[in-house]
Design a protein around this motif. Structure first.
Motif, PDB file in Angstrom:
ATOM      1  N   TYR A 117     -70.098 -36.904  25.242  1.00 26.51           N
ATOM      2  CA  TYR A 117     -71.175 -37.376  25.947  1.00 26.51           C
ATOM      3  C   TYR A 117     -72.518 -37.687  24.991  1.00 26.51           C
ATOM      4  CZ  TYR A 117     -72.879 -32.869  23.782  1.00 26.51           C
ATOM      5  OH  TYR A 117     -73.283 -31.740  22.784  1.00 26.51           O
ATOM      6  N   ARG A 118     -73.242 -38.192  25.919  1.00 24.31           N
ATOM      7  CA  ARG A 118     -74.523 -38.414  25.170  1.00 24.31           C
ATOM      8  C   ARG A 118     -75.523 -37.994  26.227  1.00 24.31           C
ATOM      9  NH1 ARG A 118     -75.570 -44.863  26.286  1.00 24.31           N
ATOM     10  NH2 ARG A 118     -75.763 -44.949  28.385  1.00 24.31           N
ATOM     11  N   VAL A 119     -76.620 -37.378  25.481  1.00 21.49           N
ATOM     12  CA  VAL A 119     -77.880 -37.079  26.306  1.00 21.49           C
ATOM     13  C   VAL A 119     -78.862 -38.066  26.409  1.00 21.49           C
ATOM     14  CG1 VAL A 119     -79.876 -35.651  26.052  1.00 21.49           C
ATOM     15  CG2 VAL A 119     -77.800 -34.682  25.227  1.00 21.49           C
ATOM     16  N   GLY A 120     -79.271 -38.537  27.778  1.00 21.76           N
ATOM     17  CA  GLY A 120     -80.218 -39.462  28.055  1.00 21.76           C
ATOM     18  C   GLY A 120     -79.484 -40.937  27.624  1.00 21.76           C
ATOM     19  N   THR A 121     -80.364 -41.811  27.079  1.00 25.19           N
ATOM     20  CA  THR A 121     -79.864 -42.945  26.271  1.00 25.19           C
ATOM     21  C   THR A 121     -79.509 -42.733  24.686  1.00 25.19           C
ATOM     22  OG1 THR A 121     -82.088 -43.589  26.021  1.00 25.19           O
ATOM     23  CG2 THR A 121     -81.333 -44.262  28.012  1.00 25.19           C
ATOM     24  N   GLY A 122     -79.337 -41.527  24.202  1.00 25.75           N
ATOM     25  CA  GLY A 122     -78.948 -41.365  22.728  1.00 25.75           C
ATOM     26  C   GLY A 122     -77.532 -41.686  22.455  1.00 25.75           C
ATOM     27  N   ALA A 123     -77.129 -41.385  21.302  1.00 24.50           N
ATOM     28  CA  ALA A 123     -75.856 -41.676  20.707  1.00 24.50           C
ATOM     29  C   ALA A 123     -74.746 -40.711  21.418  1.00 24.50           C
ATOM     30  CB  ALA A 123     -75.923 -41.394  19.306  1.00 24.50           C
ATOM     31  N   TRP A 124     -73.690 -41.249  21.498  1.00 29.07           N
ATOM     32  CA  TRP A 124     -72.438 -40.483  21.999  1.00 29.07           C
ATOM     33  C   TRP A 124     -72.053 -39.364  21.038  1.00 29.07           C
ATOM     34  CZ3 TRP A 124     -70.113 -40.244  26.978  1.00 29.07           C
ATOM     35  CH2 TRP A 124     -70.660 -41.541  27.726  1.00 29.07           C
ATOM     36  N   THR A 125     -71.589 -38.488  21.340  1.00 28.47           N
ATOM     37  CA  THR A 125     -70.766 -37.591  20.208  1.00 28.47           C
ATOM     38  C   THR A 125     -69.492 -38.366  19.706  1.00 28.47           C
ATOM     39  OG1 THR A 125     -69.394 -36.762  22.134  1.00 28.47           O
ATOM     40  CG2 THR A 125     -71.215 -35.732  21.825  1.00 28.47           C
ATOM     41  N   SER A 173     -72.380 -25.928  26.882  1.00 25.28           N
ATOM     42  CA  SER A 173     -73.900 -25.953  27.300  1.00 25.28           C
ATOM     43  C   SER A 173     -74.561 -27.194  26.175  1.00 25.28           C
ATOM     44  CB  SER A 173     -74.533 -24.815  27.149  1.00 25.28           C
ATOM     45  OG  SER A 173     -74.055 -23.820  27.672  1.00 25.28           O
ATOM     46  N   ILE A 174     -75.142 -28.316  26.910  1.00 25.91           N
ATOM     47  CA  ILE A 174     -75.616 -29.319  26.274  1.00 25.91           C
ATOM     48  C   ILE A 174     -77.166 -29.202  26.327  1.00 25.91           C
ATOM     49  CG2 ILE A 174     -75.769 -31.729  25.924  1.00 25.91           C
ATOM     50  CD1 ILE A 174     -72.976 -31.611  27.651  1.00 25.91           C
ATOM     51  N   PRO A 175     -77.859 -28.970  25.288  1.00 25.56           N
ATOM     52  CA  PRO A 175     -79.456 -29.131  25.379  1.00 25.56           C
ATOM     53  C   PRO A 175     -80.092 -30.562  25.883  1.00 25.56           C
ATOM     54  CG  PRO A 175     -78.763 -28.015  23.280  1.00 25.56           C
ATOM     55  CD  PRO A 175     -77.460 -28.748  23.982  1.00 25.56           C
ATOM     56  N   LEU A 176     -80.724 -30.800  26.615  1.00 26.80           N
ATOM     57  CA  LEU A 176     -81.112 -31.959  27.051  1.00 26.80           C
ATOM     58  C   LEU A 176     -82.401 -32.447  26.302  1.00 26.80           C
ATOM     59  CD1 LEU A 176     -81.109 -31.859  30.851  1.00 26.80           C
ATOM     60  CD2 LEU A 176     -79.535 -32.505  29.315  1.00 26.80           C
ATOM     61  N   ASN A 177     -83.230 -31.531  25.364  1.00 23.97           N
ATOM     62  CA  ASN A 177     -84.503 -31.788  24.805  1.00 23.97           C
ATOM     63  C   ASN A 177     -85.300 -32.730  25.337  1.00 23.97           C
ATOM     64  OD1 ASN A 177     -83.531 -30.204  22.597  1.00 23.97           O
ATOM     65  ND2 ASN A 177     -82.119 -31.984  21.928  1.00 23.97           N
ATOM     66  N   GLY A 178     -85.573 -32.532  26.629  1.00 16.95           N
ATOM     67  CA  GLY A 178     -86.662 -33.215  27.300  1.00 16.95           C
ATOM     68  C   GLY A 178     -85.931 -34.442  28.141  1.00 16.95           C
ATOM     69  N   ALA A 179     -84.855 -34.786  27.793  1.00 20.67           N
ATOM     70  CA  ALA A 179     -84.006 -35.979  28.744  1.00 20.67           C
ATOM     71  C   ALA A 179     -83.712 -35.342  30.060  1.00 20.67           C
ATOM     72  CB  ALA A 179     -83.000 -36.142  27.910  1.00 20.67           C
ATOM     73  N   SER A 180     -83.611 -36.492  30.991  1.00 20.27           N
ATOM     74  CA  SER A 180     -83.332 -36.061  32.339  1.00 20.27           C
ATOM     75  C   SER A 180     -81.772 -35.708  32.809  1.00 20.27           C
ATOM     76  CB  SER A 180     -83.770 -37.243  33.247  1.00 20.27           C
ATOM     77  OG  SER A 180     -83.094 -38.335  33.046  1.00 20.27           O
TER      78      SER A 180
END
Length: 385
Positions: free
Chosen positions: A310-318, A336-343
């Motif tokens: 996965y990736r969070v928002g437009t960040g890097a993929w695992t 569980s995946i923290p979003l850190n403010g991403a949608s």
């Protein structure tokens, strides 16, 4: 009618039989027997002919009218008969008629009526059990806001009788959910459409049309908040079928990779290029955390291991294959995946041994809270609650 085997061994009619094939397929969809299937393949010159392939050896994606794909399923006269089948399901055969040669006609209770003609054109009075009204011949078109898309309007009187001409190698089919001007039987229901807010847009619009009617004026209607992670809009009398695309009101669109979304039933929920018919807000009293995606994945594939890439928002993929998911309850694994403010997140799943589920190359998208993925459908909720 046929399948990929019988179309090549001479057992059945095939696409090569033209109108005779189409009329026979119309009959299978109109008669009250069995569970008809529609074969849609590609043209072939001999029994060993394969589909068109690209230079890398992969089969070329089907596109109607290109690379030999026959698209029989998408022909108006066959596609629209599926609606006839659905409307008349369970109704008996009534008002049978034939001319002793190449034409026959019959009704399906008070739900529909069909006439099929392999001979010369016939013009006559047909006796049906349909309610009085103005109907569209769905073999050639569907209702519009003002009439019928192909202009072929048939008027049924109070006794169920109507006058019609059925051309050579042609058919006529009427049913109560295809009345001219978009009329439907009393009780036709609305369609509530949900759309995931995983994209993080500031506004959500739906551009749609009901049946083959006119599209809304772009960018469409405004969808309003329904529950955490979802917006919604109710399409009046849309349960028989609607086509839709979504946008942010400022030029950014989700049109399902140019295919648009086909929606029907009482509820349609769109998330990650997938459509489900489960109300995502039915358990909205406990939507889950707002800055974490608690991701559940069904174990019905019976893999020995489950990983989420996965990736969070437009960040890097695992780093592939991703993180190992852990057992949550029978039939489900989770992470569980923290979003850190991403949608939201984008994700694909695999067995850590090269077998992937990436939603047909589209990947899956999910917003915050409890999100579950099963059979390529993303829905909100904790399946283990």
């Amino acid at each position: 009618m046929d399948n990929h085997d019988t179309e090549r061994n001479g057992e059945t009619l095939t696409y090569k039989d033209g109108a005779n094939y189409d009329l026979a397929q119309i009959f299978t969809l109109a008669w009250n027997y069995g569970s008809p299937s529609i074969h849609s393949g590609y043209s072939f010159s001999n029994n060993e002919t394969g589909p068109a392939v690209a230079s890398n050896g992969e089969v070329v994606d089907p596109a109607c009218g290109q690379n030999g794909w026959t698209c029989k399923h998408a022909q108006t006269n066959i596609e629209n008969m599926v609606g006839f089948r659905n409307t008349s399901y369970g109704a008996p055969i009534v008002n049978k008629w034939d001319n002793g040669s190449n034409a026959l006609a019959f009704g399906r209770g008070d739900k529909g009526y069909v006439a099929i003609n392999r001979g010369s054109a016939i013009s006559r009075s047909f006796q049906s059990s349909l309610p009085a009204g103005r109907y569209c011949n769905v073999v050639v078109g569907l209702p519009t806001a003002t009439g019928c898309s192909a202009g072929d309007v048939v008027t049924v009187d109070a006794s169920g009788t109507f006058q019609a001409t059925v051309g050579q190698n042609a058919a006529l089919a009427l049913h109560i959910n295809a009345k001219a001007g978009g009329q439907t039987e009393p009780g036709a229901s609305n369609l509530k459409v949900y759309y995931s807010t995983a994209k993080g847009w500031s506004d959500y619009k739906m551009h749609y049309r009901v049946g083959t009617g006119a599209w809304t004026t772009a960018p469409g209607v405004t969808m309003t908040a329904a529950c955490t992670g979802w917006v919604a809009y109710t399409i009046p009398s849309g349960s028989a079928g609607a086509t839709a695309a979504f946008n942010n009101g400022s030029g950014v669109w989700d049109n399902n990779n140019t295919s648009n979304y086909a929606l029907d039933g009482g509820i349609a929920a769109v998330n990650g290029n997938a459509v489900s018919h489960t109300d995502p807000c039915s358990g909205a009293s406990a939507p889950g955390p707002t800055d974490t995606t608690v991701l559940f994945y069904s174990t019905n594939k019976n893999w020995s291991a489950y990983n989420a890439h996965y990736r969070v928002g437009t960040g890097a993929w695992t780093t592939a294959p991703g993180v190992a998911m852990t057992a949550s309850c029978p039939g489900w694994v989770t992470t569980s995946i923290p979003l850190n403010g991403a949608s939201g997140i984008a994700a694909a799943f695999n067995n850590a041994a090269g077998t992937w589920d990436n939603n047909g190359t589209n990947n899956y998208t999910a917003g915050p809270g409890y999100q579950q993925v099963k059979d390529r459908i993303v829905s909100q909720g904790n399946p283990c609650a």
